[in-house]
Motif scaffolding. Structure first.
Motif, PDB file in Angstrom:
ATOM      1  N   LEU A 268     -80.464 -30.283 -43.038  1.00 39.67           N
ATOM      2  CA  LEU A 268     -79.989 -29.044 -42.419  1.00 39.67           C
ATOM      3  C   LEU A 268     -78.601 -29.211 -41.808  1.00 39.67           C
ATOM      4  CD1 LEU A 268     -82.900 -27.359 -40.408  1.00 39.67           C
ATOM      5  CD2 LEU A 268     -81.722 -26.471 -42.416  1.00 39.67           C
ATOM      6  N   THR A 269     -77.764 -28.232 -42.040  1.00 38.46           N
ATOM      7  CA  THR A 269     -76.472 -28.131 -41.357  1.00 38.46           C
ATOM      8  C   THR A 269     -76.298 -26.691 -40.898  1.00 38.46           C
ATOM      9  OG1 THR A 269     -75.317 -27.687 -43.439  1.00 38.46           O
ATOM     10  CG2 THR A 269     -75.407 -29.985 -42.704  1.00 38.46           C
ATOM     11  N   ASP A 270     -75.489 -26.475 -39.881  1.00 38.71           N
ATOM     12  CA  ASP A 270     -75.230 -25.119 -39.410  1.00 38.71           C
ATOM     13  C   ASP A 270     -74.466 -24.343 -40.470  1.00 38.71           C
ATOM     14  OD1 ASP A 270     -76.409 -25.941 -37.099  1.00 38.71           O
ATOM     15  OD2 ASP A 270     -74.564 -26.004 -35.905  1.00 38.71           O
ATOM     16  N   LYS A 271     -74.818 -23.067 -40.628  1.00 39.80           N
ATOM     17  CA  LYS A 271     -74.088 -22.177 -41.534  1.00 39.80           C
ATOM     18  C   LYS A 271     -73.063 -21.395 -40.716  1.00 39.80           C
ATOM     19  CE  LYS A 271     -76.552 -19.753 -44.428  1.00 39.80           C
ATOM     20  NZ  LYS A 271     -77.387 -18.649 -44.984  1.00 39.80           N
ATOM     21  N   ASP A 272     -71.805 -21.433 -41.135  1.00 42.71           N
ATOM     22  CA  ASP A 272     -70.732 -20.785 -40.379  1.00 42.71           C
ATOM     23  C   ASP A 272     -70.346 -19.473 -41.050  1.00 42.71           C
ATOM     24  OD1 ASP A 272     -68.598 -20.073 -38.827  1.00 42.71           O
ATOM     25  OD2 ASP A 272     -67.645 -22.046 -38.855  1.00 42.71           O
ATOM     26  N   GLU A 273     -70.720 -18.352 -40.408  1.00 42.45           N
ATOM     27  CA  GLU A 273     -70.359 -17.031 -40.920  1.00 42.45           C
ATOM     28  C   GLU A 273     -69.404 -16.311 -39.969  1.00 42.45           C
ATOM     29  OE1 GLU A 273     -73.909 -14.831 -41.713  1.00 42.45           O
ATOM     30  OE2 GLU A 273     -74.420 -16.018 -43.490  1.00 42.45           O
ATOM     31  N   ARG A 274     -68.741 -17.067 -39.098  1.00 43.51           N
ATOM     32  CA  ARG A 274     -67.792 -16.458 -38.186  1.00 43.51           C
ATOM     33  C   ARG A 274     -66.606 -15.900 -38.955  1.00 43.51           C
ATOM     34  NH1 ARG A 274     -67.340 -21.465 -34.119  1.00 43.51           N
ATOM     35  NH2 ARG A 274     -67.346 -22.494 -36.175  1.00 43.51           N
ATOM     36  N   GLN A 275     -66.010 -14.841 -38.436  1.00 41.53           N
ATOM     37  CA  GLN A 275     -64.928 -14.167 -39.143  1.00 41.53           C
ATOM     38  C   GLN A 275     -63.772 -15.109 -39.414  1.00 41.53           C
ATOM     39  OE1 GLN A 275     -64.459 -10.775 -36.451  1.00 41.53           O
ATOM     40  NE2 GLN A 275     -65.074  -9.426 -38.104  1.00 41.53           N
ATOM     41  N   HIS A 276     -63.463 -15.951 -38.442  1.00 44.26           N
ATOM     42  CA  HIS A 276     -62.360 -16.884 -38.663  1.00 44.26           C
ATOM     43  C   HIS A 276     -62.790 -18.089 -39.479  1.00 44.26           C
ATOM     44  CE1 HIS A 276     -64.391 -18.290 -34.963  1.00 44.26           C
ATOM     45  NE2 HIS A 276     -64.111 -19.485 -35.423  1.00 44.26           N
ATOM     46  N   GLY A 277     -64.131 -18.182 -39.753  1.00 41.45           N
ATOM     47  CA  GLY A 277     -64.626 -19.297 -40.547  1.00 41.45           C
ATOM     48  C   GLY A 277     -64.585 -19.025 -42.031  1.00 41.45           C
ATOM     49  N   GLY A 278     -64.415 -17.736 -42.412  1.00 41.84           N
ATOM     50  CA  GLY A 278     -64.204 -17.441 -43.822  1.00 41.84           C
ATOM     51  C   GLY A 278     -65.382 -16.848 -44.530  1.00 41.84           C
ATOM     52  N   ALA A 279     -66.525 -17.501 -44.552  1.00 46.81           N
ATOM     53  CA  ALA A 279     -67.582 -17.137 -45.490  1.00 46.81           C
ATOM     54  C   ALA A 279     -68.192 -15.784 -45.228  1.00 46.81           C
ATOM     55  CB  ALA A 279     -68.686 -18.197 -45.468  1.00 46.81           C
ATOM     56  N   GLY A 280     -68.332 -15.414 -43.968  1.00 42.24           N
ATOM     57  CA  GLY A 280     -69.086 -14.197 -43.710  1.00 42.24           C
ATOM     58  C   GLY A 280     -68.376 -13.230 -42.816  1.00 42.24           C
ATOM     59  N   GLY A 281     -69.011 -12.845 -41.748  1.00 41.70           N
ATOM     60  CA  GLY A 281     -68.482 -11.882 -40.816  1.00 41.70           C
ATOM     61  C   GLY A 281     -69.470 -11.732 -39.698  1.00 41.70           C
ATOM     62  N   PRO A 282     -69.444 -10.623 -39.041  1.00 46.62           N
ATOM     63  CA  PRO A 282     -70.396 -10.404 -37.967  1.00 46.62           C
ATOM     64  C   PRO A 282     -71.823 -10.417 -38.476  1.00 46.62           C
ATOM     65  CG  PRO A 282     -68.624  -8.781 -37.910  1.00 46.62           C
ATOM     66  CD  PRO A 282     -68.517  -9.514 -39.197  1.00 46.62           C
ATOM     67  N   ALA A 283     -72.737 -10.774 -37.618  1.00 49.87           N
ATOM     68  CA  ALA A 283     -74.146 -10.805 -38.018  1.00 49.87           C
ATOM     69  C   ALA A 283     -74.604  -9.426 -38.426  1.00 49.87           C
ATOM     70  CB  ALA A 283     -75.010 -11.306 -36.865  1.00 49.87           C
ATOM     71  N   VAL A 284     -75.454  -9.372 -39.465  1.00 44.14           N
ATOM     72  CA  VAL A 284     -75.948  -8.092 -39.940  1.00 44.14           C
ATOM     73  C   VAL A 284     -77.010  -7.529 -39.016  1.00 44.14           C
ATOM     74  CG1 VAL A 284     -75.467  -8.673 -42.328  1.00 44.14           C
ATOM     75  CG2 VAL A 284     -77.702  -9.215 -41.375  1.00 44.14           C
ATOM     76  N   SER A 285     -77.466  -8.330 -38.037  1.00 45.44           N
ATOM     77  CA  SER A 285     -78.576  -7.874 -37.213  1.00 45.44           C
ATOM     78  C   SER A 285     -78.246  -6.620 -36.436  1.00 45.44           C
ATOM     79  CB  SER A 285     -79.011  -8.982 -36.241  1.00 45.44           C
ATOM     80  OG  SER A 285     -77.928  -9.362 -35.424  1.00 45.44           O
ATOM     81  N   GLY A 286     -76.975  -6.379 -36.132  1.00 45.72           N
ATOM     82  CA  GLY A 286     -76.599  -5.188 -35.396  1.00 45.72           C
ATOM     83  C   GLY A 286     -76.795  -3.921 -36.186  1.00 45.72           C
ATOM     84  N   LYS A 287     -76.971  -4.038 -37.495  1.00 47.28           N
ATOM     85  CA  LYS A 287     -77.123  -2.869 -38.352  1.00 47.28           C
ATOM     86  C   LYS A 287     -78.579  -2.555 -38.641  1.00 47.28           C
ATOM     87  CE  LYS A 287     -72.673  -3.218 -40.760  1.00 47.28           C
ATOM     88  NZ  LYS A 287     -72.012  -3.261 -42.080  1.00 47.28           N
ATOM     89  N   GLN A 288     -79.482  -3.331 -38.080  1.00 49.12           N
ATOM     90  CA  GLN A 288     -80.891  -3.107 -38.351  1.00 49.12           C
ATOM     91  C   GLN A 288     -81.636  -2.843 -37.061  1.00 49.12           C
ATOM     92  OE1 GLN A 288     -81.695  -6.510 -41.320  1.00 49.12           O
ATOM     93  NE2 GLN A 288     -82.971  -4.807 -41.910  1.00 49.12           N
ATOM     94  N   SER A 289     -82.716  -2.104 -37.195  1.00 48.25           N
ATOM     95  CA  SER A 289     -83.607  -1.952 -36.052  1.00 48.25           C
ATOM     96  C   SER A 289     -84.181  -3.303 -35.722  1.00 48.25           C
ATOM     97  CB  SER A 289     -84.718  -0.972 -36.406  1.00 48.25           C
ATOM     98  OG  SER A 289     -85.763  -1.072 -35.499  1.00 48.25           O
ATOM     99  N   SER A 290     -84.214  -3.661 -34.446  1.00 48.80           N
ATOM    100  CA  SER A 290     -84.645  -4.979 -34.059  1.00 48.80           C
ATOM    101  C   SER A 290     -85.627  -4.892 -32.904  1.00 48.80           C
ATOM    102  CB  SER A 290     -83.428  -5.811 -33.653  1.00 48.80           C
ATOM    103  OG  SER A 290     -83.789  -7.120 -33.358  1.00 48.80           O
TER     104      SER A 290
END
Length: 231
Positions: A172-194
């Protein structure tokens, strides 16, 4: 008269001081505190998920989401396989959505069949950028396993040794989806009912309400998947 103390020293409680819940990826076993069906708040998305809160030794680990329908409305093989694995490990044959209201008056769809069941999850830490631009992290379920045997569903059914979980944790390694990290962006959790008060607004889960008649039950169909390949 000497006043009654508000606290009496408890050494075991003192040992537990610090933040609750997981802070790093790894294998965590516990009890499913809540299991809930969620849908995307984004009207352009047709995604459907299950969201879990796990009561583990480290505390409650919230917002563990497994998506089984993608944004385009098509089934997601990996998410469907994971839910079936959880069902197999907890000996549950079908899942139903039970409508209820939370403290904010919002509609929620709980899966009562899974709540209170023991389960283990291998969690991967995902770094992301919050809406305010700050760094945050969440966890993704990479594997499910039995709490007593530490075996995956495949290992249990095929009488294989418990190896997958330890091998996965070791890699296991941490997955980096930070905007300045390149691969992703903000977490999608804000777009879903939680669950558990993480809603961004008070809109109901309209898509689940519209489709409750056809999607409120998930029958167990254990797929042909390889547990050696994490989801």
């Amino acid at each position: 008269m000497q006043p009654q103390p508000i606290f009496t020293f408890d050494p075991e409680s003192a040992k537990a001081a610090g933040p609750a819940g997981a802070s790093e990826g790894g294998a965590y076993a516990g009890i499913i505190k809540t299991a809930m069906f969620t849908s995307a708040r984004d009207t352009d998305s047709q995604s459907q998920s299950m969201e879990f809160a796990l009561d583990a030794d480290v505390g409650t680990i919230n917002f563990l989401r497994v998506s089984y329908i993608g944004r385009d409305g098509n089934p997601l093989r990996g998410g469907t396989a994971m839910i079936n694995a959880i069902m197999g490990l907890t000996n549950v044959k079908a899942l139903h959505a039970t409508e209820s209201r939370n403290e904010q008056g919002e509609t929620e769809y709980h899966c009562k069949e899974l709540e209170g069941k023991p389960i283990g999850f291998v969690l991967q830490k995902v770094l992301y950028t919050k809406n305010d631009g700050k760094d945050g992290y969440r966890f993704e379920i990479r594997q499910a396993f039995g709490t007593k045997t530490r075996k995956t569903y495949k290992e249990a059914m095929e009488n294989l040794p418990a190896e997958v979980v330890d091998k996965l944790v070791a890699s296991l390694t941490d997955k980096d989806e930070r905007q300045h990290g390149g691969a992703g962006g903000p977490a999608v959790s804000g777009k879903q009912s939680s669950m558990l008060g993480n809603q961004q607004n008070n809109q109901p889960q309209s898509r689940l309400q519209q489709n409750a008649g056809g999607r409120n039950q998930l029958q167990q169909q254990v797929p042909d998947f390889d547990d050696d390949i994490p989801f």
